[in-house]
Design an enzyme around this catalytic site. Structure first.
Site, short mmCIF file in Angstrom:
data_model
loop_
_atom_site.label_atom_id
_atom_site.label_comp_id
_atom_site.label_asym_id
_atom_site.label_seq_id
_atom_site.Cartn_x
_atom_site.Cartn_y
_atom_site.Cartn_z
N LYS A 37 2.09 -9.64 -7.18
CA LYS A 37 1.42 -8.88 -6.13
C LYS A 37 2.11 -9.00 -4.78
O LYS A 37 2.30 -8.04 -4.08
CB LYS A 37 -0.01 -9.37 -6.02
CG LYS A 37 -0.82 -8.66 -4.97
CD LYS A 37 -1.75 -7.67 -5.60
CE LYS A 37 -2.37 -6.73 -4.60
NZ LYS A 37 -2.06 -5.34 -4.92
N HIS A 51 16.62 21.72 -8.17
CA HIS A 51 17.96 21.20 -7.88
C HIS A 51 18.36 20.10 -8.85
O HIS A 51 19.25 19.32 -8.55
CB HIS A 51 18.04 20.71 -6.43
CG HIS A 51 17.73 21.80 -5.45
ND1 HIS A 51 18.67 22.71 -5.05
CD2 HIS A 51 16.58 22.15 -4.86
CE1 HIS A 51 18.11 23.58 -4.22
NE2 HIS A 51 16.83 23.25 -4.08
N CYS A 82 4.62 -16.39 -6.75
CA CYS A 82 4.18 -17.73 -7.06
C CYS A 82 2.90 -18.06 -6.28
O CYS A 82 2.77 -17.72 -5.11
CB CYS A 82 5.22 -18.81 -6.75
SG CYS A 82 6.75 -18.62 -7.62
N GLU A 88 3.51 8.25 -5.38
CA GLU A 88 2.59 7.14 -5.65
C GLU A 88 2.03 7.23 -7.07
O GLU A 88 1.91 6.21 -7.77
CB GLU A 88 1.47 7.15 -4.59
CG GLU A 88 0.38 6.12 -4.76
CD GLU A 88 0.85 4.67 -4.75
OE1 GLU A 88 2.02 4.39 -4.45
OE2 GLU A 88 0.03 3.81 -5.08
N TRP A 113 6.38 -16.94 -10.57
CA TRP A 113 7.11 -15.69 -10.77
C TRP A 113 8.57 -16.08 -10.63
O TRP A 113 9.04 -16.41 -9.54
CB TRP A 113 6.70 -14.65 -9.72
CG TRP A 113 7.31 -13.31 -9.95
CD1 TRP A 113 6.82 -12.32 -10.73
CD2 TRP A 113 8.52 -12.80 -9.37
NE1 TRP A 113 7.65 -11.23 -10.69
CE2 TRP A 113 8.70 -11.49 -9.87
CE3 TRP A 113 9.47 -13.32 -8.50
CZ2 TRP A 113 9.79 -10.70 -9.52
CZ3 TRP A 113 10.55 -12.53 -8.15
CH2 TRP A 113 10.70 -11.23 -8.66
N LYS A 150 2.52 4.30 -9.91
CA LYS A 150 1.39 3.68 -10.63
C LYS A 150 1.63 3.73 -12.14
O LYS A 150 1.41 2.77 -12.85
CB LYS A 150 0.05 4.36 -10.31
CG LYS A 150 -0.51 4.16 -8.95
CD LYS A 150 -1.10 2.79 -8.69
CE LYS A 150 -0.09 1.84 -8.13
NZ LYS A 150 0.16 1.83 -6.73
N ASN A 170 6.83 -22.20 -3.38
CA ASN A 170 6.81 -20.73 -3.41
C ASN A 170 7.87 -20.27 -2.42
O ASN A 170 7.80 -20.60 -1.25
CB ASN A 170 5.41 -20.24 -3.00
CG ASN A 170 5.38 -18.74 -2.73
OD1 ASN A 170 6.18 -17.99 -3.30
ND2 ASN A 170 4.47 -18.30 -1.89
N GLY A 171 8.87 -19.53 -2.91
CA GLY A 171 9.93 -19.05 -2.01
C GLY A 171 11.29 -19.25 -2.65
O GLY A 171 11.39 -19.48 -3.86
N ARG A 192 -0.13 -13.44 -8.30
CA ARG A 192 1.12 -13.68 -7.56
C ARG A 192 2.30 -13.99 -8.48
O ARG A 192 3.44 -14.06 -8.04
CB ARG A 192 0.93 -14.86 -6.59
CG ARG A 192 -0.16 -14.65 -5.57
CD ARG A 192 -0.31 -15.87 -4.70
NE ARG A 192 0.88 -16.08 -3.88
CZ ARG A 192 1.08 -15.52 -2.71
NH1 ARG A 192 0.17 -14.72 -2.20
NH2 ARG A 192 2.18 -15.76 -2.04
N GLU A 212 4.33 1.24 -13.28
CA GLU A 212 3.89 -0.16 -13.19
C GLU A 212 2.95 -0.55 -14.32
O GLU A 212 3.04 -1.65 -14.86
CB GLU A 212 3.11 -0.39 -11.89
CG GLU A 212 3.93 -0.39 -10.65
CD GLU A 212 3.04 -0.62 -9.45
OE1 GLU A 212 3.17 -1.66 -8.82
OE2 GLU A 212 2.21 0.26 -9.13
C1 F6R Z 1 2.59 -1.04 -6.01
C2 F6R Z 1 2.59 -2.27 -5.28
C3 F6R Z 1 3.82 -2.64 -4.52
C4 F6R Z 1 3.43 -3.00 -3.08
C5 F6R Z 1 4.64 -3.51 -2.31
C6 F6R Z 1 4.33 -3.80 -0.86
O1 F6R Z 1 1.41 -0.85 -6.73
O2 F6R Z 1 1.65 -3.00 -5.28
O3 F6R Z 1 4.75 -1.63 -4.54
O4 F6R Z 1 2.90 -1.86 -2.47
O5 F6R Z 1 5.11 -4.67 -2.93
O6 F6R Z 1 3.36 -4.79 -0.75
P1 F6R Z 1 2.57 -5.02 0.59
O7 F6R Z 1 1.79 -3.78 0.86
O8 F6R Z 1 1.71 -6.20 0.32
O9 F6R Z 1 3.58 -5.26 1.68
#
Ligand code: F6R
Length: 611
Positions: free
Chosen positions: A606, A507, A2, A484, A73, A488, A99-100, A27, A491
């Site tokens: 985010k 395995h 949010c 990673e 969100w 990606k 927000n929260g 957000r 997502e």
């Molecule tokens: C993946 C992504 C999330 C963040 C995770 C941690 O692309 O963006 O997996 O890496 O939410 O976020 P931070 O680094 O802000 O603590």
């Protein structure tokens, strides 16, 4: 999760708030709303993106000099017009953005229901607002007083901003566990979840702390604690330019941020790494160098991409510093009862610096006398402030929801910390140390070169965009890179992808391999290279399609693969910063080929400020 924006001052509030919401959409983007005060309270909200709210308001009289806005969100209640914020109180006089999460909202709701309150939405926010209004009514007190009393009973995390139609000259805000920045202008104030909606109006900001309450008028900012004592607002100057939060000619923030990596890694090394002098300068680490050297273990806590950076760092620290390292998902670490001893070193890795699980994990560890070091991107964020020391990653604002440049900057910082400690502890030879400094120094240039040769990734993306699943494999330093890459792809393109250690494939996951399964190997030249090549052969023998990240000039491996992403040669310790880049681009271009909004993937946000 949010985004919140508010404005009070001589400008038109609506355009300031609308622009701010667009900047904060990363957000959360399932619904948006704005409340304006102009001879009464007017609330406009809509399911969907901020642009849909904007379209629905065309032609309306939106004149006001005070207002609040929110992009959501969803946590409590599905995305809908009714559940969107601002929420209004039973009397219709108060409006709130939040927000929260209010964890004890059902208890508060029961109490209010018994008193006859009815609720329009399913949100915890509406409950909180009515709880505050009820206190105000019963105590015949000001809104400020009611908020202060109410928050003492609230369990959970929040940033809230309230307006009262009977006091159209005041905003009331409070925070615990979610971020709130107040921009201080000339005769005006701006409130937001981060500085991006504020930066074009003023660079003077106040970061509100937990358990603080702000009473804001156009020309006055009063900060108080929940005990009603006045606090002096500490004004900080923002070190950020407007250009950093704009797309700068790229189609998407994600692409811009991928292409920024030569600069962001360079910025991260700048002023710290001196190859000629053979030094690494990191003040926030130097102060704790003895404790790190002598720690019986280091625990890295993080989530998502940042957790993957921690995994790479585990390999580097153990190799170079000979210190036992554990890498923990913050969400698991905080809820079990981990053994934390005085002097344990905890490294929190976080782009946003606001991830709720990481934040609470380090607060818990701090209360047990552990030393907390933050590797954080957002300056002044909560994790940075809770940490005893650490180092910023200096990657600049990361707006694309999928993390890219933050990852490579985290790797650069963590590698520098490991090298610094290894040098001090004498667990690295002078020759290897000097060599690695040079290798690190060369990374920005190599990333630049790599990014110049990626046009063909678009074609590869087109070729594989309809695959149902992907497997990503790597060994050693390249295993977290495989994880990673898989994250990606999930997502951005919504394709199921799994990352695995290449040797572990036998395995179980090898059962998935057939002629339809693309298997992405991170197969650059390192200590395990010949083993990874054998794993590639095993996939080929089962007719899997092999895509691989390979080192320039490695014709043997190139000859084995269906498609390759060639990267410049680099020492295995620094190679993950190069190897991840083609995987970021592959995910991006597959997402584009499938016509998805890569900057705002579904269901994601985010900054995960809920637990
Ligand atoms: C993946 C992504 C999330 C963040 C995770 C941690 O692309 O963006 O997996 O890496 O939410 O976020 P931070 O680094 O802000 O603590």
């Amino acid at each position: 999760m949010c985004g919140i924006v508010a404005y009070i001052g001589p400008r038109e509030a609506y355009p300031v708030i609308l622009k701010g919401l667009k900047r904060l959409e990363y957000r959360g983007y399932d619904s948006a709303g704005i409340a304006l005060l102009n001879g009464g309270l007017k609330v406009y909200k809509k399911k969907g993106r901020v642009s849909e709210l904007e379209d629905s308001l065309l032609g309306k009289d939106l004149h006001a000099n005070i207002g609040i806005g929110h992009t959501r969100w969803a946590t409590h209640g599905e995305p809908s017009d009714t559940n969107a914020h601002p929420q209004t109180s039973a009397s219709g006089k108060l409006a709130i953005i939040h927000n929260g999460i209010i964890e004890n909202y059902s208890q508060l709701k029961q109490e209010l229901t018994k008193k006859g309150y009815k609720f329009n939405s399913e949100t915890d926010t509406e409950v909180l607002l009515n709880f505050i209004e009820d206190i105000q009514k019963n105590n015949e007190c000001s809104l400020e007083e009611a908020v202060r009393i109410g928050l003492k009973r609230v369990v959970g995390a929040y940033v809230i901003v309230l307006v009262d139609q009977e006091h159209p000259d005041t905003l009331i805000a409070a925070r615990k566990g979610s971020p709130l920045v107040i921009g201080v202008g000339k005769g005006e104030h701006f409130l937001a979840s981060d500085a991006s909606p504020i930066i074009e109006y003023t660079k003077e900001v106040v970061y509100v702390n937990d358990y603080e309450l702000a009473i804001i008028k156009a020309d006055e900012l009063i900060l108080k604690n929940l005990g009603n004592d006045k606090l002096t607002p500490y004004i900080t100057k923002l070190d950020m330019e407007l250009a950093a939060i704009e797309k700068g000619g790229y189609d998407h923030f994600m692409l811009k941020e991928i292409f920024e990596q030569p600069n962001t890694i360079y910025d991260c090394l700048r002023g710290r790494l001196d190859v000629e002098a053979g030094t690494i300068t990191m003040k926030g680490i130097e102060e704790y160098a003895e404790q790190i050297m002598n720690a019986s273990r280091i625990v890295m806590v993080a989530c998502g991409t940042s957790w993957h950076a921690g995994l790479v760092a585990e390999y580097i620290f153990e190799e170079l510093c000979r210190i036992n390292v554990e890498v923990e998902y913050a969400s698991e670490f905080r809820y079990r009862n981990p053994v934390i001893n005085k002097g344990d070193v905890i490294i929190a890795i976080s782009q946003s610096g606001e991830t709720a699980d990481t934040l609470v994990a380090i607060e818990n560890a701090k209360s047990k006398d552990a030393i907390i070091l933050g590797v954080v991107n957002v300056v002044g964020s909560s994790i940075a402030r809770v940490s005893h020391g650490g180092a910023y990653t200096h990657a600049g604002p990361e707006i694309g929801v999928a993390s890219t440049k933050a990852f490579t900057a985290q790797l650069a910082v963590l590698t520098m910390i490991a090298l610094k400690i290894a040098r001090k502890k004498d667990t690295i030879s002078e020759e290897r140390y000097r060599h690695l400094l040079e290798e690190l120094h060369a990374i920005p240039e190599k990333v630049f070169k790599l990014l110049e040769s990626i046009e063909h990734i678009k074609e590869i993306a087109e070729k594989y965009k309809n695959a149902r699943d992907f497997l990503y494999l790597g060994r050693g330093y390249n295993f977290p890179v495989a994880l990673e890459g898989a994250l990606k792809l999930k997502e951005i393109s919504y394709i199921h992808a799994e990352g695995y250690p290449a040797a572990e494939m036998k395995h179980g996951p090898i059962a998935l391999v057939d002629e339809n399964l693309p298997v992405v190997f991170v197969a650059t030249k390192d200590a395990h290279h010949h083993k990874v090549v054998s794993n590639i052969q095993e996939i080929k023998a089962r007719k899997g399609k092999v895509l691989a990240v390979v080192t320039e000039g490695d014709e043997t491996t190139i000859g084995l693969c269906d498609d390759v992403f060639v990267v410049p040669e680099a020492d295995e310790i620094v190679a993950p910063m190069l190897n991840v880049i083609p995987l970021q681009l592959l995910a991006y271009y597959i997402g584009i080929a499938k016509n998805y909004d890569v900057d705002k993937p579904r269901n994601l946000a985010k900054s995960v400020t809920v637990e």
